[in-house]
Design an enzyme around this catalytic site. Sequence first.
Site, PDB file in Angstrom:
ATOM      1  N   ARG A   2       5.245  -7.211  11.047  1.00 42.05           N
ATOM      2  CA  ARG A   2       6.426  -6.367  10.808  1.00 42.05           C
ATOM      3  C   ARG A   2       7.616  -7.215  10.348  1.00 42.05           C
ATOM      4  O   ARG A   2       8.624  -6.708   9.871  1.00 42.05           O
ATOM      5  CB  ARG A   2       6.863  -5.594  12.074  1.00 42.05           C
ATOM      6  CG  ARG A   2       5.872  -4.594  12.656  1.00 42.05           C
ATOM      7  CD  ARG A   2       5.322  -3.658  11.631  1.00 42.05           C
ATOM      8  NE  ARG A   2       4.058  -4.131  11.098  1.00 42.05           N
ATOM      9  CZ  ARG A   2       3.531  -3.732   9.947  1.00 42.05           C
ATOM     10  NH1 ARG A   2       4.149  -2.861   9.191  1.00 42.05           N
ATOM     11  NH2 ARG A   2       2.378  -4.211   9.514  1.00 42.05           N
ATOM     12  N   GLN A  53      -5.460  -3.165  10.906  1.00 39.76           N
ATOM     13  CA  GLN A  53      -4.355  -2.510  11.596  1.00 39.76           C
ATOM     14  C   GLN A  53      -4.784  -1.212  12.275  1.00 39.76           C
ATOM     15  O   GLN A  53      -3.955  -0.345  12.552  1.00 39.76           O
ATOM     16  CB  GLN A  53      -3.214  -2.223  10.620  1.00 39.76           C
ATOM     17  CG  GLN A  53      -2.573  -3.495  10.080  1.00 39.76           C
ATOM     18  CD  GLN A  53      -1.387  -3.183   9.186  1.00 39.76           C
ATOM     19  OE1 GLN A  53      -0.362  -2.696   9.653  1.00 39.76           O
ATOM     20  NE2 GLN A  53      -1.520  -3.442   7.908  1.00 39.76           N
ATOM     21  N   LYS A 106       0.828  -1.214   0.000  1.00 35.99           N
ATOM     22  CA  LYS A 106       0.000   0.000   0.000  1.00 35.99           C
ATOM     23  C   LYS A 106       0.860   1.261   0.000  1.00 35.99           C
ATOM     24  O   LYS A 106       0.638   2.177  -0.786  1.00 35.99           O
ATOM     25  CB  LYS A 106      -0.912   0.031   1.238  1.00 35.99           C
ATOM     26  CG  LYS A 106      -1.950  -1.067   1.257  1.00 35.99           C
ATOM     27  CD  LYS A 106      -2.847  -0.969   2.484  1.00 35.99           C
ATOM     28  CE  LYS A 106      -2.122  -1.165   3.800  1.00 35.99           C
ATOM     29  NZ  LYS A 106      -1.491  -2.474   3.967  1.00 35.99           N
ATOM     30  N   THR A 107       1.847   1.284   0.867  1.00 37.42           N
ATOM     31  CA  THR A 107       2.701   2.466   0.934  1.00 37.42           C
ATOM     32  C   THR A 107       3.503   2.590  -0.359  1.00 37.42           C
ATOM     33  O   THR A 107       3.687   3.681  -0.897  1.00 37.42           O
ATOM     34  CB  THR A 107       3.616   2.378   2.170  1.00 37.42           C
ATOM     35  OG1 THR A 107       2.789   2.247   3.327  1.00 37.42           O
ATOM     36  CG2 THR A 107       4.481   3.614   2.312  1.00 37.42           C
ATOM     37  N   ASP A 112      -2.077   7.795   3.613  1.00 37.96           N
ATOM     38  CA  ASP A 112      -1.621   6.469   4.065  1.00 37.96           C
ATOM     39  C   ASP A 112      -2.221   6.177   5.445  1.00 37.96           C
ATOM     40  O   ASP A 112      -2.595   7.099   6.166  1.00 37.96           O
ATOM     41  CB  ASP A 112      -0.077   6.449   4.156  1.00 37.96           C
ATOM     42  CG  ASP A 112       0.482   5.019   4.148  1.00 37.96           C
ATOM     43  OD1 ASP A 112      -0.308   4.055   4.058  1.00 37.96           O
ATOM     44  OD2 ASP A 112       1.728   4.870   4.214  1.00 37.96           O
ATOM     45  N   GLU A 113      -2.318   4.903   5.812  1.00 44.15           N
ATOM     46  CA  GLU A 113      -2.818   4.494   7.139  1.00 44.15           C
ATOM     47  C   GLU A 113      -4.182   5.127   7.426  1.00 44.15           C
ATOM     48  O   GLU A 113      -4.438   5.633   8.519  1.00 44.15           O
ATOM     49  CB  GLU A 113      -1.823   4.908   8.248  1.00 44.15           C
ATOM     50  CG  GLU A 113      -0.392   4.472   8.019  1.00 44.15           C
ATOM     51  CD  GLU A 113      -0.109   3.046   8.473  1.00 44.15           C
ATOM     52  OE1 GLU A 113      -1.053   2.359   8.885  1.00 44.15           O
ATOM     53  OE2 GLU A 113       1.063   2.635   8.390  1.00 44.15           O
TER      54      GLU A 113
HETATM   55  P1  ATP Z   1       1.692  -2.087   5.955  1.00 51.69           P
HETATM   56  O1  ATP Z   1       0.273  -2.576   5.947  1.00 51.69           O
HETATM   57  O2  ATP Z   1       2.500  -2.792   6.970  1.00 51.69           O
HETATM   58  O3  ATP Z   1       1.784  -0.595   5.998  1.00 51.69           O
HETATM   59  P2  ATP Z   1       2.085  -1.946   3.113  1.00 51.69           P
HETATM   60  O4  ATP Z   1       0.880  -2.560   2.527  1.00 51.69           O
HETATM   61  O5  ATP Z   1       2.144  -0.480   3.151  1.00 51.69           O
HETATM   62  O6  ATP Z   1       2.318  -2.569   4.553  1.00 51.69           O
HETATM   63  P3  ATP Z   1       4.646  -1.792   1.861  1.00 51.69           P
HETATM   64  O7  ATP Z   1       5.395  -1.342   3.069  1.00 51.69           O
HETATM   65  O8  ATP Z   1       4.329  -0.800   0.831  1.00 51.69           O
HETATM   66  O9  ATP Z   1       3.312  -2.545   2.335  1.00 51.69           O
HETATM   67  O10 ATP Z   1       5.365  -3.008   1.188  1.00 51.69           O
HETATM   68  C1  ATP Z   1       5.864  -4.112   1.934  1.00 51.69           C
HETATM   69  C2  ATP Z   1       7.161  -4.600   1.336  1.00 51.69           C
HETATM   70  O11 ATP Z   1       6.891  -5.247   0.101  1.00 51.69           O
HETATM   71  C3  ATP Z   1       8.122  -3.477   1.042  1.00 51.69           C
HETATM   72  O12 ATP Z   1       9.419  -3.932   1.305  1.00 51.69           O
HETATM   73  C4  ATP Z   1       7.913  -3.235  -0.423  1.00 51.69           C
HETATM   74  O13 ATP Z   1       9.042  -2.672  -1.044  1.00 51.69           O
HETATM   75  C5  ATP Z   1       7.641  -4.632  -0.955  1.00 51.69           C
HETATM   76  N1  ATP Z   1       6.814  -4.654  -2.176  1.00 51.69           N
HETATM   77  C6  ATP Z   1       5.602  -4.111  -2.328  1.00 51.69           C
HETATM   78  N2  ATP Z   1       5.141  -4.333  -3.571  1.00 51.69           N
HETATM   79  C7  ATP Z   1       6.087  -5.031  -4.231  1.00 51.69           C
HETATM   80  C8  ATP Z   1       6.207  -5.581  -5.560  1.00 51.69           C
HETATM   81  N3  ATP Z   1       5.257  -5.440  -6.459  1.00 51.69           N
HETATM   82  N4  ATP Z   1       7.331  -6.250  -5.834  1.00 51.69           N
HETATM   83  C9  ATP Z   1       8.304  -6.407  -4.930  1.00 51.69           C
HETATM   84  N5  ATP Z   1       8.254  -5.930  -3.667  1.00 51.69           N
HETATM   85  C10 ATP Z   1       7.154  -5.253  -3.324  1.00 51.69           C
HETATM   86 MG    MG Z   2       2.279   0.886   4.754  1.00 54.07          MG
END
Ligand code: ATP
Ligand code: MG
Length: 733
Positions: A601, A255, A37-38, A224-225
Amino acid sequence: MPAQEPPYLAGLNPPQRDAVLTTDGPVLVLSGAGTGKTRVLITRLAHLIHARKAWPSQVLAVTFTNRAAREMRGRVGELIGAMADDFWLGTFHAIAARMLRRHAELVGLKSNFTILDADDQLRLIKQLIQADGIDEKRWPARMLLSAIERWKDRALRPEQVKSDPAAGLANGAMAKLYADYQARLITLNACDFGDLLAHLIRIFQDHPDVLAEWQQRFHYILVDEYQDTNVAQYLWLRLLAQTRRNLCVVGDEDQSIYGWRGAEIGNILEFSKHFPEAVTIRLEQNYRSTGHILAAASGLIARNQDRLGKTLWTEADAGVPVQVAGVWDGEEEARRIADEIEALQRAGRLLDSIAVLVRAGFQTREFEERFLTIGLAYRVVGGPRFYERQEVRDAVAYLRLVRSPEDDLAFERIVNVPKRGLGDASLRTLTVTARGLGISLMAAASRLIGTDELKPAARKALSNLVEDFNRWRAMADGLAPEELAETLLDESGYTAMWQADKSPDAPGRLENLKELVRALEEFDTLEAFLEHVALVSERAEDTETPQATIMTLHAAKGLEFDCVFLPGWEDGLFPSQRSMDENGTRGLEEERRLAYVGITRARVQAMITYAANRRIHGQWQSALPSRFLEDLPAEHLNRDQTAGMPAAFGGSSWNTRTTPSWGAPRGRAPMLDARATVIDVPHRPVADHAVGARVFHQKFGYGRVSAVEGDKLDIDFETSGRKKVMAGFVTAS
Ligand code: ATP
Ligand code: MG
């Protein structure tokens, strides 16, 4: 769109790509932890610029913490260069402050208004409480201030709160107090954090031209969040996005962990109602964690009723199961985790990629002490180190002053804490006397109480203080350090001061004080303890070398680490008793979401520990493993059956049966004390302990089993009364 696909899109999966490319109209990206997402938000920022949809200054991006904002700016910068500096990118507070300065006069402020910190706010509210004749003992300032803050979270103005239940506080004087507080802030040309958004919302509602100007400016808004936004934040976003409607929010209802601070989970659950034309995108592939970690976390969160439910999958290997280990007590827990971290280091992991995530602030102490002892570099993120916390420093100042009456710094720190009616004038007289005679403040105090230089009330207060210290000093040698500390904290009224305090952080401070007393038990003399504190505090901040992170679960949201340690999974500590008592099932579900945040995490490995004995509220309690452990699917766990056993008896490290990417397996230092024989053997057959059987427990001594409930026993101990303990922690006698 340029003909050739821009490089930043490479590597995104189809729904991620949709989330980036669906630039116009409201978009909700609702998905589980680690699904990108981020990353989507960052890529979207780059895309808006690259596709010439907007200039950076026309894009508003809101994050949850300043650190997240910094990181996001850095990562977009890698994609689009220096232009990233021009985004309106920051926390709600930072962005709102910047906007409000431009229109301050519309709410009666000047553009150079001050933003009050928590101390200023409290001082102000106390003055008003006195002026309004409210009994502060019954209605503590912090409690009334938090009521006002919760109203601001809901964007309620003083004239709108009259029928709110909280208006009944302070015998119905709350609405007036709120109005007075707001009026006073304006006179001071100041506002508090809650006002930043509240004022803007008011300005937007009362001045359509101003609102229109901002609606014009922000072509795109990204958040975000989103699951942790409050009502005021939602209203503010809705106003800004009303005309262009290009609002993209990302979040995970699983979350949402800030309900206790006014977050409204309904904001994310009802986004499609708030914006009926919204496109909802779900990301299901997790890129962060191994299979076992993801499955363990998913199994846990599935136990929550109040959720939409989602499926997550990963292409990553199953990896290592989540390790679950029982330990004897907090000290062993810290030693165990420190050992594991050292093994990871030897196996080539950097400390930067390792985190210990605690539920409650007081838990950091044992890790800090252990890490200092073995020279393992660490940082405490999101709060001061244990011995630097206000209440711990105050308590230590009392102890220093008992040992050394010449310690003027300690004297100044506590002379009026808790309040003893020693105002600035008396303190000045004290200082002048001390300087004039070249003696310490304590000595000056002893002299002044025999003169009439101070007003009678101040003289009496000072004389009590001097007497107290004389008494404590006389008893110091006969008491164990921890007993002395308890006496001091009790008789000085210091503990009572925090007990009377109804602010949200007061319980945490009381826990820290108890933890401090516990720390003292480890020292034979007060001197040895004070020496230890001095050395611990002296340690210079070094940010160059890699450090392990210790932080609360709340602060860890959005972050990721290779290896995550989750200590203190005991009922009452985690899930927190307070949360369950105050909010019932809702509180429990928020705690479970916090556990989910914790496990997710971890990229490569997660280890959960629970102690059989924890000192809570100054007493040893036999702790029960967290109910969350039962929510974790067994097939994704590796339960350590022999925790704390010396290697010779088969004690295992969490990596012995697993892949070599873990730290090298190694034996534990021989620890042939009595404890090893009774240490946790979870799920030992309970038939051993029938009702009526006489048993022995290391901490509580002999007792008789009075009830058996699964692997938990009720035991009437001969000296310590009835307690519930795990069957694995008693032996037949
Ligand atoms: P959270 O819910 O904990 O905030 P998130 O959904 O925001 O998590 P991110 O932090 O954006 O997730 O991504 C998690 C990890 O996966 C990061 O290390 C990110 O670089 C990697 N990632 C996300 N998308 C891809 C992709 N398409 N290919 C490879 N790595 C990815
Ligand atoms: Mg995130």
